[in-house]
Design an enzyme around this catalytic site. Structure first.
Site, short mmCIF file in Angstrom:
data_model
loop_
_atom_site.label_atom_id
_atom_site.label_comp_id
_atom_site.label_asym_id
_atom_site.label_seq_id
_atom_site.Cartn_x
_atom_site.Cartn_y
_atom_site.Cartn_z
N GLY A 1 0.83 -1.21 0.00
CA GLY A 1 0.00 0.00 0.00
C GLY A 1 0.86 1.25 0.00
N ASN A 2 0.26 2.38 0.33
CA ASN A 2 1.03 3.63 0.43
C ASN A 2 0.40 4.54 1.48
OD1 ASN A 2 -0.93 5.45 -0.95
ND2 ASN A 2 -0.56 4.02 -2.63
#
Ligand code: C5P
Length: 401
Positions: free
Chosen positions: A209-210
């Protein structure tokens, strides 16, 4: 600008700044608004209902019943009549009551019954304004979608200097006029927005993810809805909620899910704002079982995700507007310009991670907007809600050409 035909409920509470409410009322009337004053019992100690009814041309409402004939004043009817409710001045006490639904006078019951946008202009001594309980109550009122018109700093009635002076009546009128002007700028338009991160699954418990929080995309969704648009917000996993009833939210997890939702929605949209931080790569395979730890190095094979913005750029029709974001760490303007062309965007909102207060998770952002014709506009660092208003203002120009 004008307020012709607008119905404004002007709520006045017990602050010395109540004398300014007479100027405010006069200014609303001069702009063509119809104003109904609702005053609290304490408000009447500071300014007489006679002055206010003479200026508004209507009897002032204060009590639930008219004392001599027992007439019932309907707060529900008043709340529904209003196009806007402006509470100026708003004391710490009334702010507290509004925040907590303590409906013990006509003004608070009208506020609770109103579907109209509400503007609150606090006025009080500096320490009362700064008190955590006042600030907490103002935050609560903001979270309910109310607009707080910040007080200014200067000499107060107590002769102390500080923040707590009610905003000047002319400025309050300008804020309400701006609101009505932007409220219509996207009416009858359908806007699709992508927001937040995407999660690319590795196994049942892990993902790539981020750091995207979704705050910018959610602020844009609120701003578009406030401007009258019908909004579809396609969001990756975030811990945010939407407030405006004009927003339909579609929750997705992966870039593939976001792609499917966005391409389906775009064909019925007048505009799309691509604010999501979509993962560029996903794992080539997703393990059905939790991947076990071993002593060896682990190499993950990643494959590219489809570029949603670029896909929409390919199917974009005349009259549709496509807006992208570019988060860059170097060669910002050049990279943003090339993104604009490659993805067939109408304009790109560039935020540089080099600017303090810009980018992921902050409540502020500092952006430059680059348009297809090469025009570039730098904006100062501001709250994401105001950056959203700037983007909406430009989008409205594109769609109303
Ligand atoms: O190419 P880059 O990821 O920097 O481009 C950013 C812009 O493209 C953003 O508007 C982002 O939402 C969009 N984008 C997308 N799908 C991807 C990658 C980026 O819509 N797979």
């Amino acid at each position: 600008m004008t307020l012709k035909g607008k119905h404004i409920v002007l709520g006045i509470t017990g602050s010395i700044a109540a004398y300014k409410a007479a100027y405010l009322l006069r200014a609303f009337i001069k702009k063509g608004a119809e104003v109904q004053v609702v005053i609290t019992p304490a408000g009447k100690e500071f300014i007489t209902p006679v002055t206010l009814s003479a200026l508004s041309g209507k009897p002032v409402v204060s009590e639930f019943f008219t004392a001599n004939d027992g007439t019932w004043h309907s707060h529900v009817d008043l709340g529904l009549w209003a196009d806007a409710m402006v509470i100026a001045p708003a004391t710490a006490s009334s702010i507290g009551k509004m925040a907590h639904g303590i409906a013990d006078n006509m003004l608070i019951t009208t506020y609770l019954s109103s579907k109209a946008p509400v503007f609150i202009a606090p006025a009080m001594d500096l320490d009362m304004f700064a008190h955590p309980s006042t600030q907490h109550n103002l935050d609560l009122l903001r979270s309910y979608g109310n607009h707080i018109i910040e007080p200014t700093s200067g000499e107060l009635a107590s002769h102390l200097e500080g923040k707590g002076r009610m905003e000047e009546p002319d400025r309050i009128v300008a804020i309400i006029e701006d609101f009505f002007a932007t409220q219509q700028s996207l009416s009858k338009k359908k806007v699709m927005i992508t927001a937040g991160p995407t999660y690319e699954k590795l196994d049942p418990v892990r993902f790539i993810g981020n750091y995207s929080s979704g705050k910018m995309g959610f602020a844009i969704a609120e701003a578009c809805a406030k401007a009258g648009a019908e909004v579809t917000l396609i969001t990756g996993p975030v811990s945010l909620t939407t407030h405006h009833p004009g927003i339909t939210r579609i929750d997705v997890e992966s870039a593939d899910e976001m792609y499917e939702a966005a391409t389906a929605s775009f064909t019925q949209s007048d505009a799309a704002i691509m604010c999501a931080a979509v993962a560029d790569y996903k794992p080539a395979t997703c393990s059905q079982q939790k991947m076990k730890r071993s002593g060896d190095d682990l190499t993950l094979q990643l494959v590219p995700n489809r570029d949603i913005a670029a896909a929409l750029g390919k199917i974009k029709k005349k009259g549709q507007c496509l807006i992208g974001f570019a988060l860059e760490t170097n060669d910002e303007a050049t990279n943003a310009q090339s993104k604009l062309e490659k993805k067939n965007l109408d304009f790109v909102v560039l935020n540089s991670l080099q600017n303090p207060g810009a980018g992921f998770r902050h409540d502020t952002n500092q952006v430059t907007i680059i348009e297809r014709n090469g025009q570039s506009t730098d904006y100062p660092c501001k709250p994401k809600s105001e950056v959203a208003d700037d983007i909406v203002a430009l989008l409205a120009q594109y769609l109303n050409r």
